[in-house]
Design an enzyme around this catalytic site. Structure first.
Site, PDB file in Angstrom:
ATOM      1  N   HIS A   1       0.822  -1.213   0.000  1.00 44.32           N
ATOM      2  CA  HIS A   1       0.000   0.000   0.000  1.00 44.32           C
ATOM      3  C   HIS A   1       0.854   1.261   0.000  1.00 44.32           C
ATOM      4  O   HIS A   1       0.361   2.335  -0.335  1.00 44.32           O
ATOM      5  CB  HIS A   1      -1.007  -0.004   1.154  1.00 44.32           C
TER       6      HIS A   1
ATOM      7  N   ASP B   1       0.298  -7.558   1.517  1.00 41.95           N
ATOM      8  CA  ASP B   1       0.646  -6.142   1.635  1.00 41.95           C
ATOM      9  C   ASP B   1       2.158  -5.941   1.672  1.00 41.95           C
ATOM     10  O   ASP B   1       2.678  -5.206   2.517  1.00 41.95           O
ATOM     11  CB  ASP B   1      -0.011  -5.507   2.863  1.00 41.95           C
TER      12      ASP B   1
ATOM     13  N   SER C   1       4.367   2.918   7.927  1.00 40.78           N
ATOM     14  CA  SER C   1       4.166   1.698   7.151  1.00 40.78           C
ATOM     15  C   SER C   1       5.390   1.348   6.336  1.00 40.78           C
ATOM     16  O   SER C   1       5.967   2.186   5.656  1.00 40.78           O
ATOM     17  CB  SER C   1       2.974   1.863   6.208  1.00 40.78           C
TER      18      SER C   1
END
Length: 360
Positions: free
Chosen positions: A97, A128, A210
């Site tokens: 992402h 992911d 992230s």
């Protein structure tokens, strides 16, 4: 969370997924000197990494100095995120992402004012995970990875990344739990993903963290921070509840992407059916309705048909697609499970030997 549109809001760790194995603001500039909010030092640092059983009052300065050169700031046309250097060739693992649908990137090491270009190696949205490669690998220090299977609740951990574009930030917490199955919502450029065996941590995970590093007090990367939980009622980010992809899985998927550009062994169980949540007469979720089955796939071989409603996966109730997806995330390819299904006015059971989620 990567600092994209997806990252500007708190993630809800329980979102809907629609396919089950059917196919596959930055605030300020990047700082030259890293800021940290790890525990304050109790004594002068010796310069060596703190032992794995270091008390919570110890200084983690030596650990931070060791890890920071291996965690980079990633810029894409859509926002910011973090990444961890895998090897001397310039390969960097991050979240899918964070990469989203970008193919060109800028990566920046803490203390270096000049970013360097990078390109996409491969991405695997179901877990992911993505790998990008810096055009110039000089000066990139590969991280030291630990065995995430040894992580346990109570271990002290540090989350290292670039929240809100604040380069080289560090937060501290503990491992709250292991083996969580959590689901990320879909966003532009990135589909929904259910993460198996996630590490839950109290170390704050903020937008821009992230793809960074969750490290133990020996300076080993044991996870890739990915999302923070949010209240289902208010949508506000829940404090002290974040999740990371285990390092063992991240390294394995990354190596496959580097070797072949795609994933050849997902290690993920698949049912071979597309499903959607169905509701009962009272409007409440009543099961995972089968929309279509993959010809000759596990569901098809077990006699499951379009129109069936899956009520349980083994002993786990499945009132919606989310619960079925999370149950699958905890299963293994080749495992046989008993599904309870409703077909018309009949309640039936079906023995299904699970397949493997295709790579890609």
């Amino acid at each position: 969370m990567g600092l994209t549109e997806r990252g500007r809001r708190a993630w809800i760790a329980t979102a809907m997924a629609a396919a089950i194995g059917a196919g596959g603001i930055a605030v300020g500039a990047a700082a030259a000197r890293p800021s940290t909010n790890a525990s304050p030092p109790a004594a002068a640092s010796t310069g060596a990494p703190a032992p794995a059983d270091a008390p919570a009052s110890a200084s983690y300065a030596a650990v931070v100095r060791q890890v920071l050169p291996s965690v980079v700031l990633i810029r894409t046309p859509g926002g910011l995120g973090s990444g961890v250097v895998l090897d001397s060739k310039g390969n960097i693992v991050t979240n899918a992402h964070v990469a989203a649908d970008a193919t060109d990137f800028q990566v920046q090491v803490v203390g270096q004012a000049q970013p360097r270009p990078a390109s996409l190696v491969g991405t695997y949205p179901p877990d992911d995970l993505a790998v990008i490669r810096a055009d110039d690998p000089s000066g990139l220090r590969p991280a030291r990875f630990g065995d995430s299977s040894r992580a346990q609740a109570g271990d002290v951990v540090l989350a290292v990344g670039n929240p809100l574009g604040l380069s080289g930030s560090v937060t501290e917490g503990i491992i709250s739990a292991t083996g969580r199955a959590v689901t990320e919502p879909a966003a532009p450029g990135s589909p929904a993903a259910t993460l198996p065996d996630a590490i839950q941590t109290s170390a704050p995970i903020n937008p821009g963290n992230s793809g960074g590093a969750l490290v133990n007090t020996s300076g080993e990367v044991i996870g890739i921070p990915t999302l923070a939980a949010a209240s289902p009622q208010s949508g506000a980010q829940a404090q002290g509840i974040g999740f990371a992809i285990p390092a063992n899985l991240a390294r394995d998927i990354a190596r496959q992407l580097i070797t072949s550009g795609h994933v050849t062994n997902s290690h993920r169980a698949a049912l071979g059916a597309q499903v959607a949540t169905v509701t009962g007469a009272d409007g409440a979720p009543a099961g995972a309705g089968v929309v279509a089955v993959t010809p000759s796939g596990p569901a098809d071989r077990a006699g499951i048909r379009s129109g069936d409603v899956i009520r349980s996966f083994g002993r786990t109730p499945t009132p919606d697609t989310e619960s079925l997806t999370q149950a699958l995330a905890g299963a293994r390819p080749g495992q046989t499970v008993t599904l309870t299904i409703v077909r018309g006015d009949q309640t039936l059971t079906a023995e299904v030997r699970l397949g493997e989620l295709p790579g890609g």
